[in-house]
Design a protein around this motif. Structure first.
Motif, PDB file in Angstrom:
ATOM      1  N   VAL A 188       8.865   4.004  18.584  1.00 35.13           N
ATOM      2  CA  VAL A 188       8.887   5.076  17.594  1.00 35.13           C
ATOM      3  C   VAL A 188       7.782   4.843  16.578  1.00 35.13           C
ATOM      4  N   TYR A 189       6.992   5.845  16.309  1.00 34.74           N
ATOM      5  CA  TYR A 189       5.890   5.734  15.336  1.00 34.74           C
ATOM      6  C   TYR A 189       6.453   5.883  13.927  1.00 34.74           C
ATOM      7  N   LYS A 190       6.153   4.933  13.060  1.00 42.47           N
ATOM      8  CA  LYS A 190       6.649   4.957  11.684  1.00 42.47           C
ATOM      9  C   LYS A 190       5.481   5.000  10.713  1.00 42.47           C
ATOM     10  N   VAL A 191       5.628   5.805   9.688  1.00 39.22           N
ATOM     11  CA  VAL A 191       4.602   5.919   8.653  1.00 39.22           C
ATOM     12  C   VAL A 191       5.136   5.328   7.359  1.00 39.22           C
ATOM     13  N   ASP A 192       4.446   4.344   6.811  1.00 43.43           N
ATOM     14  CA  ASP A 192       4.867   3.758   5.536  1.00 43.43           C
ATOM     15  C   ASP A 192       4.681   4.767   4.417  1.00 43.43           C
ATOM     16  N   ASN A 193       5.633   4.789   3.484  1.00 46.09           N
ATOM     17  CA  ASN A 193       5.503   5.662   2.320  1.00 46.09           C
ATOM     18  C   ASN A 193       4.692   4.912   1.274  1.00 46.09           C
ATOM     19  N   GLU A 194       3.386   5.157   1.254  1.00 42.25           N
ATOM     20  CA  GLU A 194       2.478   4.413   0.382  1.00 42.25           C
ATOM     21  C   GLU A 194       2.805   4.623  -1.085  1.00 42.25           C
ATOM     22  N   ASP A 195       3.175   5.856  -1.457  1.00 47.48           N
ATOM     23  CA  ASP A 195       3.518   6.144  -2.850  1.00 47.48           C
ATOM     24  C   ASP A 195       4.707   5.306  -3.310  1.00 47.48           C
ATOM     25  N   LEU A 196       5.730   5.223  -2.450  1.00 45.30           N
ATOM     26  CA  LEU A 196       6.924   4.454  -2.805  1.00 45.30           C
ATOM     27  C   LEU A 196       6.594   2.973  -2.927  1.00 45.30           C
ATOM     28  N   LEU A 221       3.674   1.565  -3.619  1.00 41.00           N
ATOM     29  CA  LEU A 221       2.843   1.324  -4.793  1.00 41.00           C
ATOM     30  C   LEU A 221       3.667   1.409  -6.077  1.00 41.00           C
ATOM     31  N   SER A 222       4.601   2.364  -6.109  1.00 49.61           N
ATOM     32  CA  SER A 222       5.461   2.509  -7.292  1.00 49.61           C
ATOM     33  C   SER A 222       6.308   1.264  -7.500  1.00 49.61           C
ATOM     34  N   ASN A 223       6.874   0.737  -6.418  1.00 46.58           N
ATOM     35  CA  ASN A 223       7.724  -0.450  -6.525  1.00 46.58           C
ATOM     36  C   ASN A 223       6.939  -1.655  -7.028  1.00 46.58           C
ATOM     37  N   VAL A 224       5.716  -1.826  -6.522  1.00 49.67           N
ATOM     38  CA  VAL A 224       4.880  -2.953  -6.965  1.00 49.67           C
ATOM     39  C   VAL A 224       4.493  -2.764  -8.433  1.00 49.67           C
ATOM     40  N   PHE A 225       4.181  -1.529  -8.809  1.00 52.17           N
ATOM     41  CA  PHE A 225       3.822  -1.218 -10.200  1.00 52.17           C
ATOM     42  C   PHE A 225       4.977  -1.589 -11.124  1.00 52.17           C
ATOM     43  N   GLU A 226       6.197  -1.215 -10.773  1.00 50.36           N
ATOM     44  CA  GLU A 226       7.377  -1.487 -11.607  1.00 50.36           C
ATOM     45  C   GLU A 226       7.618  -2.983 -11.771  1.00 50.36           C
ATOM     46  N   GLY A 273       1.072   5.526  -7.184  1.00 44.21           N
ATOM     47  CA  GLY A 273       2.341   5.963  -6.601  1.00 44.21           C
ATOM     48  C   GLY A 273       2.919   7.086  -7.452  1.00 44.21           C
ATOM     49  N   ASN A 274       4.144   6.882  -7.953  1.00 48.07           N
ATOM     50  CA  ASN A 274       4.782   7.887  -8.812  1.00 48.07           C
ATOM     51  C   ASN A 274       4.337   7.772 -10.266  1.00 48.07           C
ATOM     52  N   TYR A 275       3.560   6.768 -10.579  1.00 47.61           N
ATOM     53  CA  TYR A 275       3.104   6.546 -11.950  1.00 47.61           C
ATOM     54  C   TYR A 275       1.672   7.053 -12.120  1.00 47.61           C
ATOM     55  N   ILE A 276       1.370   7.515 -13.334  1.00 48.95           N
ATOM     56  CA  ILE A 276       0.024   8.004 -13.650  1.00 48.95           C
ATOM     57  C   ILE A 276      -0.420   7.412 -14.982  1.00 48.95           C
TER      58      ILE A 276
END
Length: 431
Positions: A285-293, A295-300, A373-376
């Motif tokens: 099964v091909y899986k795509v990582d949610n890059e935004d999620l 990056l947001s987690n690492v940012f937090e 990610g979700n942060y700006i």
């Protein structure tokens, strides 16, 4: 006999410090050096010599930022002095325990040395062994003589080890006392500087209090300008959020279509396998990582550790949120971010890995939005930029040059958002 024991021990005393205690002191001293450098650097920021309201308000903001930093530094020193005092108390207790243990070890060692001294000759030892009544008793006496000699050596080594522990603890205690004395001196010096800054603040407030009308006009103009800037930032963030939403929807549709095709292909493979009597094969099964999620987690996780968005010496001259300017009547500010003053030539730098999502002009100056990610993060008041929309940046990459006004003020306005929610940047930045 005691003199002889002392001579044996003198050459065995080690001069070393307790690693844990000295490491703690070194860490505190390193932290103090960093804080002291930041305060010293901020004092080099130029203050305008002009007497107009705008210049005096800018000077007051710089001075209040420096006073806040110095108060924080003094509080840090006082806390660390207490930490070291607690360490000193613990070391004193440990030292007393070690000294009691050392005295006990010495006493036992002295007895063994006295015994050996009285029975020191080889002849006496042999007489003790050969005077046995039988071979069995002779063997036991030989073993006793050998074991007692081993016991004496062990006692001597134990005394040496305990002597080293006492010496280490004494050295560590002295180092801790010296560190405490140095910190107390630093604290007193900082308090004197703080008193001078407080006098300067009062003199500046006295001059400003006579210009209430001009102050209100200046604040009103700043508020209008800030509102227009924030409206543009809000608009661009809404556009970015909508673009991200559409991108995610498109990605979801693509994944759904890929999954549908995968299932159809799997059904065809199964059907063909059954016809050919070939066992069914597994399709990955091909899986795509949610890059935004991600990056947001690492940012937090880096909250409170993100670098300041400005190069060189700095002072925070405008804080987040609504607050009253201390000492001035009816002067209330409402800041959606923070204002950071630097030296002329200072540059804005990105606080975390991200992608430039927008660049726009306002009042002839550039402003940059970077998505994490979700942060700006938002960087305003730039005279020039060296990035473009879509640029992928790494932490501390330079974004552009911060504008210096006619009064010599080089101030970066910085904001942090989680989508549309406004955040207090000071909580996220390391200072």
């Amino acid at each position: 006999m005691k003199r002889m024991i002392g001579i044996v021990l003198i050459g065995l005393v080690s001069i070393s410090l307790c690693a844990q205690s000295t490491k703690k002191i070194r860490e505190l001293e390193k932290q103090h050096a960093a804080l002291q450098k930041q305060i010293s650097d901020s004092e080099t920021l130029l203050q305008s010599t002009k007497k107009d309201v705008k210049s005096q308000l800018d000077n007051l903001a710089v001075l209040l930022g420096q006073i806040a930093d110095r108060k924080q530094y003094i509080e840090t020193i006082e806390k660390d002095v207490q930490v070291i005092q607690n360490e000193i108390d613990r070391l004193k207790t440990d030292l007393k325990t070690l000294e009691r243990e050392l005295a006990d070890k010495k006493k036992k060692y002295e007895k063994s040395v006295m015994y050996m001294y009285k029975n020191k000759s080889i002849q006496e030892k042999l007489m003790f062994v050969f005077s046995a009544d039988n071979l069995s008793q002779m063997y036991r006496r030989m073993r006793y003589v050998r074991e007692y000699a081993d016991y004496q050596r062990r006692q001597g080594k134990e005394v040496q080890r305990k002597q080293r522990e006492v010496s280490d603890k004494q050295k560590t205690l002295l180092a801790s006392r010296d560190a405490k004395a140095d910190m107390l001196k630093q604290g007193e010096a900082e308090k004197l500087k703080l008193e001078e800054q407080e006098k300067e603040r009062k003199a500046l407030l006295s001059a400003l209090q006579k210009k209430q009308g001009a102050i209100q006009r200046e604040i009103k103009e700043k508020r209008r300008s800030a509102n227009r800037l924030n409206a543009e930032i809000d608009r661009l963030i809404e556009i970015e959020i909508e673009a991200t939403r559409k991108r995610k929807e498109a990605e979801a549709r693509r994944k759904a279509e890929a999954e549908r095709k995968r299932k159809e292909a799997q059904k065809e493979t199964i059907a063909e396998s059954k016809k050919a009597a070939i066992p069914e094969s597994k399709v990955e099964v091909y899986k795509v990582d949610n890059e935004d999620l991600r990056l947001s987690n690492v940012f937090e996780k880096n909250k409170g550790r993100l670098p300041m968005p400005i190069t060189g010496a700095y002072a925070i001259v405008g804080h987040y949120g609504k607050y009253q300017v201390k000492g001035l009547r009816n002067v209330r500010l409402d800041n959606k971010g923070i204002d950071v003053k630097g030296k002329e030539g200072a540059q804005a730098r990105v606080i975390f890995d991200g992608e430039v999502s927008a660049i726009f002009q306002y009042n002839g100056l550039s402003n940059v939005l970077v998505r994490h990610g979700n942060y700006i993060s938002v960087y305003c008041n730039l005279s020039s930029v060296q990035v473009k929309k879509g640029s992928v940046l790494k932490t501390k990459d330079i974004i552009g040059q911060i504008h210096t006004d006619t009064n010599g003020n080089t101030v970066l306005h910085f904001q942090l958002r989680k989508e549309t929610a406004k955040l207090n940047p000071e909580i996220w930045l390391a200072k």
